[in-house]
Design a protein around this motif. Structure first.
Motif, PDB file in Angstrom:
ATOM      1  N   LEU A 193     -31.805  38.714 108.674  1.00 57.40           N
ATOM      2  CA  LEU A 193     -31.993  39.779 109.812  1.00 57.40           C
ATOM      3  C   LEU A 193     -31.068  38.041 110.885  1.00 57.40           C
ATOM      4  CD1 LEU A 193     -34.955  41.179 110.442  1.00 57.40           C
ATOM      5  CD2 LEU A 193     -32.429  42.444 110.267  1.00 57.40           C
ATOM      6  N   ALA A 194     -31.476  37.003 110.752  1.00 55.67           N
ATOM      7  CA  ALA A 194     -31.017  36.171 111.828  1.00 55.67           C
ATOM      8  C   ALA A 194     -29.760  35.913 111.862  1.00 55.67           C
ATOM      9  CB  ALA A 194     -31.521  34.694 111.561  1.00 55.67           C
ATOM     10  N   GLY A 195     -29.001  35.701 110.257  1.00 49.61           N
ATOM     11  CA  GLY A 195     -27.508  35.646 109.856  1.00 49.61           C
ATOM     12  C   GLY A 195     -27.396  36.492 110.462  1.00 49.61           C
ATOM     13  N   ALA A 196     -27.574  37.639 110.113  1.00 45.67           N
ATOM     14  CA  ALA A 196     -26.065  39.211 111.186  1.00 45.67           C
ATOM     15  C   ALA A 196     -26.938  39.253 112.198  1.00 45.67           C
ATOM     16  CB  ALA A 196     -27.598  40.310 110.345  1.00 45.67           C
ATOM     17  N   LEU A 197     -27.426  38.638 112.902  1.00 45.87           N
ATOM     18  CA  LEU A 197     -27.071  38.543 114.670  1.00 45.87           C
ATOM     19  C   LEU A 197     -26.307  37.732 114.380  1.00 45.87           C
ATOM     20  CD1 LEU A 197     -31.164  39.317 115.300  1.00 45.87           C
ATOM     21  CD2 LEU A 197     -28.946  40.683 115.961  1.00 45.87           C
ATOM     22  N   VAL A 198     -26.486  35.992 114.508  1.00 45.49           N
ATOM     23  CA  VAL A 198     -25.684  35.336 114.595  1.00 45.49           C
ATOM     24  C   VAL A 198     -24.010  35.487 113.826  1.00 45.49           C
ATOM     25  CG1 VAL A 198     -24.765  33.235 114.361  1.00 45.49           C
ATOM     26  CG2 VAL A 198     -27.435  33.367 114.536  1.00 45.49           C
ATOM     27  N   GLY A 199     -23.811  36.229 112.854  1.00 48.03           N
ATOM     28  CA  GLY A 199     -22.742  36.541 112.855  1.00 48.03           C
ATOM     29  C   GLY A 199     -21.789  37.806 114.037  1.00 48.03           C
ATOM     30  N   VAL A 200     -22.996  38.939 114.145  1.00 48.88           N
ATOM     31  CA  VAL A 200     -22.771  39.984 115.151  1.00 48.88           C
ATOM     32  C   VAL A 200     -21.843  38.722 116.310  1.00 48.88           C
ATOM     33  CG1 VAL A 200     -22.992  42.323 116.277  1.00 48.88           C
ATOM     34  CG2 VAL A 200     -23.830  41.910 113.967  1.00 48.88           C
TER      35      VAL A 200
ATOM     36  N   HIS B  49     -14.470  25.729 116.841  1.00 48.95           N
ATOM     37  CA  HIS B  49     -14.016  24.313 117.410  1.00 48.95           C
ATOM     38  C   HIS B  49     -15.578  23.923 118.048  1.00 48.95           C
ATOM     39  CE1 HIS B  49     -10.448  23.780 116.275  1.00 48.95           C
ATOM     40  NE2 HIS B  49      -9.594  24.640 116.356  1.00 48.95           N
ATOM     41  N   GLY B  50     -16.336  24.487 117.778  1.00 47.08           N
ATOM     42  CA  GLY B  50     -17.665  24.541 118.704  1.00 47.08           C
ATOM     43  C   GLY B  50     -18.854  23.370 117.831  1.00 47.08           C
ATOM     44  N   SER B  51     -19.884  23.908 118.253  1.00 39.81           N
ATOM     45  CA  SER B  51     -21.331  23.218 117.510  1.00 39.81           C
ATOM     46  C   SER B  51     -21.775  23.690 116.302  1.00 39.81           C
ATOM     47  CB  SER B  51     -22.156  23.249 119.107  1.00 39.81           C
ATOM     48  OG  SER B  51     -23.128  21.987 118.146  1.00 39.81           O
ATOM     49  N   ALA B  52     -21.126  22.785 115.438  1.00 36.11           N
ATOM     50  CA  ALA B  52     -22.818  23.312 114.586  1.00 36.11           C
ATOM     51  C   ALA B  52     -23.475  23.370 114.598  1.00 36.11           C
ATOM     52  CB  ALA B  52     -21.715  22.705 112.927  1.00 36.11           C
ATOM     53  N   ARG B  53     -24.507  22.769 114.662  1.00 36.88           N
ATOM     54  CA  ARG B  53     -25.439  21.664 115.964  1.00 36.88           C
ATOM     55  C   ARG B  53     -26.034  23.470 116.115  1.00 36.88           C
ATOM     56  NH1 ARG B  53     -27.884  17.097 117.424  1.00 36.88           N
ATOM     57  NH2 ARG B  53     -27.027  15.665 115.611  1.00 36.88           N
ATOM     58  N   PHE B  54     -25.172  23.747 117.368  1.00 39.57           N
ATOM     59  CA  PHE B  54     -25.699  25.482 118.246  1.00 39.57           C
ATOM     60  C   PHE B  54     -25.430  26.129 117.003  1.00 39.57           C
ATOM     61  CE2 PHE B  54     -24.975  29.314 119.897  1.00 39.57           C
ATOM     62  CZ  PHE B  54     -25.624  28.696 120.672  1.00 39.57           C
ATOM     63  N   ALA B  55     -24.713  26.319 116.303  1.00 39.66           N
ATOM     64  CA  ALA B  55     -24.816  27.588 115.278  1.00 39.66           C
ATOM     65  C   ALA B  55     -26.207  27.138 114.298  1.00 39.66           C
ATOM     66  CB  ALA B  55     -23.967  27.938 114.418  1.00 39.66           C
ATOM     67  N   ASN B  56     -26.342  26.111 114.151  1.00 45.83           N
ATOM     68  CA  ASN B  56     -27.500  26.442 112.947  1.00 45.83           C
ATOM     69  C   ASN B  56     -28.896  26.317 114.109  1.00 45.83           C
ATOM     70  OD1 ASN B  56     -25.859  25.947 111.251  1.00 45.83           O
ATOM     71  ND2 ASN B  56     -26.357  23.610 111.328  1.00 45.83           N
TER      72      ASN B  56
ATOM     73  N   LEU C 159     -29.649  27.806 116.658  1.00 47.18           N
ATOM     74  CA  LEU C 159     -29.237  29.494 116.480  1.00 47.18           C
ATOM     75  C   LEU C 159     -29.883  30.464 115.694  1.00 47.18           C
ATOM     76  CD1 LEU C 159     -29.662  31.936 119.136  1.00 47.18           C
ATOM     77  CD2 LEU C 159     -26.923  31.565 118.693  1.00 47.18           C
ATOM     78  N   ARG C 160     -29.387  29.867 114.387  1.00 49.38           N
ATOM     79  CA  ARG C 160     -29.921  30.740 113.071  1.00 49.38           C
ATOM     80  C   ARG C 160     -31.495  30.704 112.415  1.00 49.38           C
ATOM     81  NH1 ARG C 160     -29.985  29.069 108.873  1.00 49.38           N
ATOM     82  NH2 ARG C 160     -28.610  27.134 109.382  1.00 49.38           N
ATOM     83  N   THR C 161     -31.566  29.535 113.062  1.00 44.21           N
ATOM     84  CA  THR C 161     -33.453  28.419 112.638  1.00 44.21           C
ATOM     85  C   THR C 161     -34.256  29.592 113.382  1.00 44.21           C
ATOM     86  OG1 THR C 161     -31.868  26.301 111.713  1.00 44.21           O
ATOM     87  CG2 THR C 161     -34.683  26.334 112.363  1.00 44.21           C
ATOM     88  N   ARG C 162     -33.316  29.190 114.892  1.00 49.60           N
ATOM     89  CA  ARG C 162     -34.268  29.262 115.749  1.00 49.60           C
ATOM     90  C   ARG C 162     -35.202  31.016 115.877  1.00 49.60           C
ATOM     91  NH1 ARG C 162     -36.544  26.833 120.321  1.00 49.60           N
ATOM     92  NH2 ARG C 162     -37.942  28.457 121.351  1.00 49.60           N
ATOM     93  N   LEU C 163     -34.180  31.727 115.513  1.00 48.87           N
ATOM     94  CA  LEU C 163     -34.158  33.720 115.204  1.00 48.87           C
ATOM     95  C   LEU C 163     -34.467  33.754 113.784  1.00 48.87           C
ATOM     96  CD1 LEU C 163     -30.114  34.945 115.825  1.00 48.87           C
ATOM     97  CD2 LEU C 163     -32.605  35.257 116.708  1.00 48.87           C
TER      98      LEU C 163
ATOM     99  N   ALA D  32     -28.862  21.124 126.031  1.00 45.80           N
ATOM    100  CA  ALA D  32     -28.352  22.351 126.752  1.00 45.80           C
ATOM    101  C   ALA D  32     -28.189  24.026 126.757  1.00 45.80           C
ATOM    102  CB  ALA D  32     -27.442  21.470 127.632  1.00 45.80           C
ATOM    103  N   MET D  33     -27.961  24.019 125.822  1.00 43.54           N
ATOM    104  CA  MET D  33     -28.161  25.487 124.728  1.00 43.54           C
ATOM    105  C   MET D  33     -29.553  26.174 124.605  1.00 43.54           C
ATOM    106  SD  MET D  33     -25.376  26.644 125.677  1.00 43.54           S
ATOM    107  CE  MET D  33     -25.312  28.295 124.752  1.00 43.54           C
ATOM    108  N   ASP D  34     -30.728  25.182 124.807  1.00 45.05           N
ATOM    109  CA  ASP D  34     -32.105  25.731 123.994  1.00 45.05           C
ATOM    110  C   ASP D  34     -32.848  26.860 124.610  1.00 45.05           C
ATOM    111  OD1 ASP D  34     -33.687  24.664 122.088  1.00 45.05           O
ATOM    112  OD2 ASP D  34     -34.844  24.537 123.591  1.00 45.05           O
ATOM    113  N   GLY D  35     -32.459  26.765 125.593  1.00 47.34           N
ATOM    114  CA  GLY D  35     -32.533  28.257 126.694  1.00 47.34           C
ATOM    115  C   GLY D  35     -31.854  29.163 126.496  1.00 47.34           C
ATOM    116  N   ALA D  36     -30.625  29.372 125.930  1.00 52.36           N
ATOM    117  CA  ALA D  36     -30.448  30.970 125.604  1.00 52.36           C
ATOM    118  C   ALA D  36     -30.901  30.882 124.313  1.00 52.36           C
ATOM    119  CB  ALA D  36     -28.696  29.824 125.678  1.00 52.36           C
ATOM    120  N   VAL D  37     -30.844  29.951 123.215  1.00 47.83           N
ATOM    121  CA  VAL D  37     -31.388  30.145 122.094  1.00 47.83           C
ATOM    122  C   VAL D  37     -32.697  31.020 121.839  1.00 47.83           C
ATOM    123  CG1 VAL D  37     -32.343  28.589 119.631  1.00 47.83           C
ATOM    124  CG2 VAL D  37     -30.157  28.350 120.449  1.00 47.83           C
ATOM    125  N   ALA D  38     -33.445  30.305 122.591  1.00 54.18           N
ATOM    126  CA  ALA D  38     -34.901  30.254 122.891  1.00 54.18           C
ATOM    127  C   ALA D  38     -34.934  31.811 123.553  1.00 54.18           C
ATOM    128  CB  ALA D  38     -35.742  29.512 124.258  1.00 54.18           C
ATOM    129  N   HIS D  39     -34.119  32.312 124.313  1.00 59.09           N
ATOM    130  CA  HIS D  39     -33.824  33.724 124.945  1.00 59.09           C
ATOM    131  C   HIS D  39     -33.924  34.827 124.023  1.00 59.09           C
ATOM    132  CE1 HIS D  39     -34.033  36.482 128.004  1.00 59.09           C
ATOM    133  NE2 HIS D  39     -32.297  36.896 127.582  1.00 59.09           N
TER     134      HIS D  39
END
Length: 184
Positions: free
Chosen positions: A150-157, A110-117, A119-123, A61-68
């Protein structure tokens, strides 16, 4: 099941929309497959025919957001002036701001570890591909290491920005602060 079948695509679209709707209303940890099925107006077994578990559905469901987000990050000109964030970075934070509740829920404890991972991996992948084409500042670190940093920094921010209790501030201000950190 043929993923190219229009019926499969319609069902998955309904399931993704149902999940995103529920995630915008309540903590992701409180969302169940039964609730998704009910919101999508399908049988619970249908949900499991398409997705093994809630995390798989969240990731899809979040793949489009991750891609953007990844596309915006990869488009940032690295030689832009330090006092003005590049437009793709402003776009990235504007996208997140428009979906702040959803990102807050996805990136919370309480979110999705898979989503966070994801996002970081795609970045990391998008930035590494760009860096390997030679579009990065000279440095002594491998392109993939630079991209992961950089990906880790962006996800963290992003997680910190949307996860706070107060007003996270305008997207432009966060983009500028992030840009200054990345250019330091």
């Amino acid at each position: 099941m043929n993923p190219d079948d229009p019926r499969v695509q319609r069902t998955r679209d309904r399931l993704r929309a149902a999940l995103l709707s529920l995630a915008a209303e309540t903590d992701l940890g409180d969302v169940t497959m039964t609730a998704v099925a009910r919101r999508a107006e399908v049988n619970r077994a249908t949900v499991y025919q398409h997705y093994a578990d809630l995390d798989a559905l969240v990731a899809d469901a979040m793949d489009g957001a991750v891609a953007h987000v990844a596309r915006c990050a990869a488009l940032c000109p690295l030689d832009a002036p330090r006092d003005r964030p590049p437009e793709p970075l402003v776009d990235l934070f504007g996208h997140v701001a428009d979906r702040a509740v959803l990102y807050r829920r996805m990136l919370s404890d309480h979110g999705s570890a898979r989503f966070a991972n994801r996002l970081r991996t795609r970045l990391t992948d998008e930035l590494a591909a760009r860096f390997e084409r030679g579009t990065r500042p000279p440095g002594a670190v491998p392109a993939r290491t630079h991209a992961a940093y950089l990906a880790g920094a962006l996800v963290g921010v992003i997680a910190d920005w949307v996860g706070g209790d107060g007003d996270p501030g305008p997207a432009g201000e966060v983009a500028l602060a992030t840009w200054r950190l990345l250019r330091a």
